[in-house]
Design a protein around this motif. Sequence first.
Motif, short mmCIF file in Angstrom:
data_model
loop_
_atom_site.label_atom_id
_atom_site.label_comp_id
_atom_site.label_asym_id
_atom_site.label_seq_id
_atom_site.Cartn_x
_atom_site.Cartn_y
_atom_site.Cartn_z
N GLU A 134 0.85 -1.20 0.00
CA GLU A 134 0.00 0.00 0.00
C GLU A 134 0.88 1.24 0.00
N GLY A 135 0.33 2.35 0.46
CA GLY A 135 1.10 3.59 0.49
C GLY A 135 1.55 3.97 -0.91
N GLU A 136 2.85 4.20 -1.07
CA GLU A 136 3.39 4.59 -2.38
C GLU A 136 3.26 3.47 -3.41
N SER A 138 0.53 1.83 -3.97
CA SER A 138 -0.89 1.60 -4.25
C SER A 138 -1.22 1.61 -5.74
N GLU A 139 -0.44 2.31 -6.51
CA GLU A 139 -0.67 2.42 -7.95
C GLU A 139 -2.04 3.04 -8.25
N ILE A 140 -2.41 4.03 -7.43
CA ILE A 140 -3.64 4.78 -7.69
C ILE A 140 -3.20 6.12 -8.27
N GLY A 141 -3.54 6.35 -9.51
CA GLY A 141 -3.13 7.61 -10.13
C GLY A 141 -2.92 7.41 -11.61
N GLY A 142 -2.31 8.37 -12.25
CA GLY A 142 -2.08 8.24 -13.68
C GLY A 142 -1.50 9.52 -14.26
N ARG A 143 -1.35 9.52 -15.55
CA ARG A 143 -0.75 10.68 -16.22
C ARG A 143 -1.72 11.26 -17.25
N LEU A 144 -1.75 12.54 -17.28
CA LEU A 144 -2.61 13.29 -18.20
C LEU A 144 -1.70 14.03 -19.17
N GLY A 145 -2.04 14.01 -20.45
CA GLY A 145 -1.26 14.75 -21.43
C GLY A 145 0.15 14.22 -21.56
N VAL A 154 -0.41 12.21 -11.29
CA VAL A 154 -1.02 12.15 -9.97
C VAL A 154 -0.75 10.78 -9.37
N GLN A 155 -0.24 10.75 -8.15
CA GLN A 155 -0.06 9.47 -7.48
C GLN A 155 -0.60 9.58 -6.06
N GLU A 156 -1.45 8.67 -5.71
CA GLU A 156 -2.03 8.67 -4.37
C GLU A 156 -1.40 7.56 -3.54
N ALA A 157 -1.05 7.90 -2.31
CA ALA A 157 -0.60 6.88 -1.37
C ALA A 157 -1.82 6.46 -0.55
N VAL A 158 -2.31 5.27 -0.83
CA VAL A 158 -3.52 4.80 -0.14
C VAL A 158 -3.14 3.82 0.96
N ILE A 159 -3.64 4.09 2.14
CA ILE A 159 -3.34 3.23 3.29
C ILE A 159 -4.66 2.81 3.91
N THR A 160 -4.87 1.52 4.00
CA THR A 160 -6.15 1.03 4.56
C THR A 160 -5.96 0.51 5.98
#
Length: 306
Positions: A134-136, A138-145, A154-160
């Motif tokens: 989790e955390g870094e 998490s692979e939640i995010g992506g690239r625009l343009g 954008v990269q989100e560090a998600v911790i459950t």
Amino acid sequence: MTRYRIALIPGDGIGAEVLPPAEALLDAVGRRHGIEFAYDSCDWSCERYLAEGAMVPDDGLDRIRHHDAVLLGAVGWPGVPDHVSPWGLLIPIRRTFQQYVNLRPVKALAGVPSPLRSAGAGGVDLVVVRGNVEGEYSEIGGRLGRGTADELAVQEAVITRKGVTRVVEYAYAVAGSIGVAPAADLDPEREFPSMFEPVHGSAPDIAGRGEADPLGAIWSAAMMLDHLGHPDASAELLAAAFGALADGVSAADLGGTADTAGYTRAVPTGWAPRPAWAHERRSRTFGHWSPPPTGAAAGVRPGRHG
Ligand code: NAI
Ligand code: MG
């Protein structure tokens, strides 16, 4: 005789130099404890990426998911971006196999000069337990343009709660225990193979010179033995590996003069590693494994401990 199938991923650079000593010593300590290892060597690496466009074959992880454990050298090489190599190999293994604990023990070792030396052997005994999926990661995010001047990432560090709880519980469970050794990626549920790897990378600056210190890989192999249910063999291998240090033999990274083969030879297991290992070029194709020679054919000799 207990048999284990181990998936070997030497990877890049010194990864391929430090695993043979670990294998040789595993075989030696295994012979003393009725344990036999069959290794399946995978050529997953930056070399493979450059030749075939992928670090790992499409069905690669399926081919090793039923192995008892994974032993990994190091991943990464100049010419392949560092976001490609770990994300194409290390991280998919950790995630797919739910290796949600990353375990890295720290010890003060006899014979190793260090600012902590005055603490004495046993005076430092730390284990770092880090969340691993989790955390870094998490692979939640992506690239625009992508590729434009306006590119945005954008990269989100998600911790459950679940993710934190299970790692904290694991950390409490191991706190104070001794005999656990350095880098392991563990699936404590044991649904998938866990992975054992030295913390270091592929060390392009010294790769190919035979100078790499194999202790991290050997220590990782000892962790693997422990995980597989052989604490005695693990402790013996670890004591032997540290014994070389206490005898004053160490590799250059510790200020010593031993090369990879020299350090491995100095480890008093009772059986010397196969002398041919340093020059052996085993088949690096998965599934084309042939057993190493044993006994007299391998030129083993009784060691200091008989
Ligand atoms: P590195 O750990 O490969 O090397 C850092 C320094 O430590 C170098 O001077 C190297 O010679 C020395 N060193 C490392 N292991 C050694 C050993 N066993 N014996 C003696 N000296 C040793 O880290 P670096 O240079 O930042 O990364 C090189 C490549 O390895 C990169 O592509 C990186 O992405 C990858 N890497 C892979 C890891 C993994 O597979 N888990 C972990 C760290 C880096
Ligand atoms: Mg590593």
